[in-house]
Motif scaffolding. Structure first.
Motif, PDB file in Angstrom:
ATOM      1  N   GLU A 192       0.856  -1.191   0.000  1.00 34.00           N
ATOM      2  CA  GLU A 192       0.000   0.000   0.000  1.00 34.00           C
ATOM      3  C   GLU A 192       0.888   1.236   0.000  1.00 34.00           C
ATOM      4  O   GLU A 192       1.883   1.295   0.743  1.00 34.00           O
ATOM      5  CB  GLU A 192      -0.920   0.002   1.227  1.00 34.00           C
ATOM      6  N   THR A 193       0.544   2.210  -0.830  1.00 31.28           N
ATOM      7  CA  THR A 193       1.306   3.467  -0.922  1.00 31.28           C
ATOM      8  C   THR A 193       0.348   4.632  -0.703  1.00 31.28           C
ATOM      9  O   THR A 193      -0.684   4.727  -1.360  1.00 31.28           O
ATOM     10  CB  THR A 193       1.987   3.600  -2.295  1.00 31.28           C
ATOM     11  N   ARG A 194       0.731   5.519   0.217  1.00 33.33           N
ATOM     12  CA  ARG A 194      -0.071   6.713   0.502  1.00 33.33           C
ATOM     13  C   ARG A 194       0.816   7.956   0.365  1.00 33.33           C
ATOM     14  O   ARG A 194       2.013   7.903   0.691  1.00 33.33           O
ATOM     15  CB  ARG A 194      -0.659   6.657   1.902  1.00 33.33           C
ATOM     16  N   ARG A 195       0.212   9.055  -0.089  1.00 32.24           N
ATOM     17  CA  ARG A 195       0.947  10.306  -0.261  1.00 32.24           C
ATOM     18  C   ARG A 195       0.307  11.393   0.588  1.00 32.24           C
ATOM     19  O   ARG A 195      -0.917  11.571   0.567  1.00 32.24           O
ATOM     20  CB  ARG A 195       0.975  10.736  -1.729  1.00 32.24           C
ATOM     21  N   HIS A 196       1.155  12.118   1.290  1.00 35.66           N
ATOM     22  CA  HIS A 196       0.647  13.176   2.170  1.00 35.66           C
ATOM     23  C   HIS A 196       0.105  14.323   1.316  1.00 35.66           C
ATOM     24  O   HIS A 196       0.784  14.795   0.387  1.00 35.66           O
ATOM     25  CB  HIS A 196       1.766  13.681   3.086  1.00 35.66           C
ATOM     26  N   PRO A 197      -1.105  14.810   1.617  1.00 36.71           N
ATOM     27  CA  PRO A 197      -1.700  15.832   0.751  1.00 36.71           C
ATOM     28  C   PRO A 197      -0.985  17.175   0.790  1.00 36.71           C
ATOM     29  O   PRO A 197      -1.108  17.962  -0.146  1.00 36.71           O
ATOM     30  CB  PRO A 197      -3.132  15.956   1.287  1.00 36.71           C
ATOM     31  N   GLU A 198      -0.247  17.466   1.845  1.00 33.96           N
ATOM     32  CA  GLU A 198       0.422  18.767   1.971  1.00 33.96           C
ATOM     33  C   GLU A 198       1.898  18.699   1.583  1.00 33.96           C
ATOM     34  O   GLU A 198       2.382  19.497   0.790  1.00 33.96           O
ATOM     35  CB  GLU A 198       0.267  19.294   3.392  1.00 33.96           C
ATOM     36  N   THR A 199       2.614  17.768   2.158  1.00 27.79           N
ATOM     37  CA  THR A 199       4.059  17.689   1.899  1.00 27.79           C
ATOM     38  C   THR A 199       4.370  16.950   0.604  1.00 27.79           C
ATOM     39  O   THR A 199       5.442  17.149   0.022  1.00 27.79           O
ATOM     40  CB  THR A 199       4.772  16.986   3.058  1.00 27.79           C
TER      41      THR A 199
END
Length: 444
Positions: free
Chosen positions: A175-182
């Motif tokens: 699973e890969t998640r990306r931070h919406p701000e950084t």
């Protein structure tokens, strides 16, 4: 003419050579400053140069020059013609080109492909397993890496060698998640393995993070070792009921215990009258304050992860109903036993005495027992006569004892009175003796 053509060819080659020489890939860490040199530009003004940028911040080419104003806090041209990005970010990735003309008219082009990166924290293993069971799928753990850019990859290792998922005995859920701000990435990888029976009893696992850019150091977790054990076959499932037999009085407590020895322990579910009970898995079923609604047949089902399900034999739970006289069958039996005991004791007492009081006559009672021929009436009469005779004898003994005590007290009271009379008589005798002497002396 041939010489002119050759000279033109050399100029084209040199221009292409300059463009190739000025083209290179640049990687910069996020948040750090980046300086790009404009090759061929004069070191001091006046300068003829121009920077063109195509990045994530622009929709088209952005043009910067020494004579122009800086681009906010994103970039500006330095006095020597270089381009400064004070704190490069993810949006600054892109193409940077510079075209400079020297004082003698020579033009030089520089071309840069800029990419940024961020080194994540060292990966870690969440909820690692403590042991594995051979022959069934086991979750080894979850490897997590936080704060990377580009995303990178996570890899699992067994005894130092990379593990390649095959979808059978080895599988990985990523699973890969990306931070919406950084814009930084968090990676997660869950490893499932099915150890072979008779294989390595102590395998060692580890996880590593590989950056998405070349020439970057791979980060490893600390290795951890697990033990693999062979499962114990599921034996016959036994259902034990307490109290034994399952027949109880209303309001009693019944305990059902499902015994299913196996490793790992199976899940136990309960069935009543052929219908599964909506209860959480438990090896013990407690029925407090049993009522009519609890009557029926019960069984348990043991479900093992590798050996399927097995059902126990059924046991029946029933209630002993209350009779018309207000006592249960069990209570009636107890009362009958108590009556038999009392009659036996009475018969033995009568046999020992050998007779009972009855108008001065002696009546032997050798057949006074629960099994005599006289029947219940004769036994009751003998019991009454025996009790009356015993009470009469006790009263007589008590009367004799009381009479003797009274006589003793009377004697004690008379003894002092007799002693006083004797003393008075003695004094009178002493007084009469002198008078008799005087009278005798005064005679003729």
């Amino acid at each position: 003419m041939a010489a002119g053509a050759a000279a033109g060819a050399w100029v084209l080659v040199l221009s292409l050579w300059g463009a190739v020489v000025g083209s290179q890939n640049i990687t910069a860490q996020i948040g750090k400053p980046l300086v790009l040199n404009c090759k061929g530009a004069p070191k001091k003004p006046p300068q003829q140069l121009e920077w063109r940028l195509n990045t994530g911040r622009t929709e088209a080419w952005k043009v910067l020059s020494p004579q122009g104003s800086p681009w906010d806090s994103v970039a500006r041209v330095l006095p020597n013609g270089s381009l400064l990005l004070p704190a490069i970010g993810i949006q600054d990735e892109g193409t940077f080109r510079c075209r400079a003309t020297s004082r003698n008219g020579k033009e030089t082009k520089s071309n840069y492909q800029v990419r940024v990166y961020q080194i994540p924290r060292k990966p870690e293993i969440l909820d690692p397993a403590s042991e594995l069971m051979a022959g069934v799928p086991n979750k080894v753990g979850t490897c997590v890496s936080k704060g990377s850019y580009p995303a990178g990859t996570l890899s699992w290792h067994l005894d130092g060698k990379p593990l390649i998922p095959d979808g059978k005995g080895l599988s990985v859920k990523e699973e890969t998640r990306r931070h919406p701000e950084t814009g930084l990435f968090t990676l997660q990888s869950e490893l499932m393995v099915t150890p072979a029976r008779g294989g390595d009893p102590r395998p060692t696992f580890s996880c590593s993070f590989s950056p998405g850019l070349p020439r970057r150091r791979v980060l490893h977790t600390a290795p951890f070792q697990l033990s693999v054990w062979e499962p114990v076959p599921l034996e016959e499932v036994q259902l034990v009921v307490e109290p034994e037999g399952g027949a109880v009085a209303p309001g009693s407590t019944v305990t059902l215990t499902c015994e299913a020895p196996a490793q790992p322990p199976p899940q136990i579910h309960w069935i009543k009258d052929g219908t599964p009970l909506p209860l959480p898995p438990s090896p013990v079923l407690l029925l407090p304050e049993v009522g009519p609604q609890d009557q029926g047949t019960y069984s348990c089902v043991a479900t093992h992860p590798s050996q399927g399900s097995q059902e126990s034999r059924a046991v029946s739970i029933s209630i002993i109903e209350t009779g018309e006289e207000g006592s249960t069958a069990g209570e009636g039996l107890d009362k009958v036993r108590e009556k038999q005991t009392d009659l036996n004791m009475t018969g033995r007492m009568a046999d020992k005495k050998g007779m009972v009081s009855g108008g001065g006559c002696a009546v032997n009672s050798p057949h006074l027992s629960t099994g005599s021929v006289g029947g219940p009436g004769l036994g009751t009469l003998a019991l009454a006569l025996g009790i009356l005779g015993g009470l009469g004898m006790a009263a007589l003994l008590i009367g004799v004892i009381m009479w003797r005590r009274r006589q003793h007290r009377r004697e004690e009271r008379k003894a002092p009175e007799n002693q006083e009379e004797e003393e008075e008589r003695a004094e009178l005798n002493q007084s009469e003796e002198p008078e008799a002497a005087e009278s005798s002396a005064g005679g003729p």
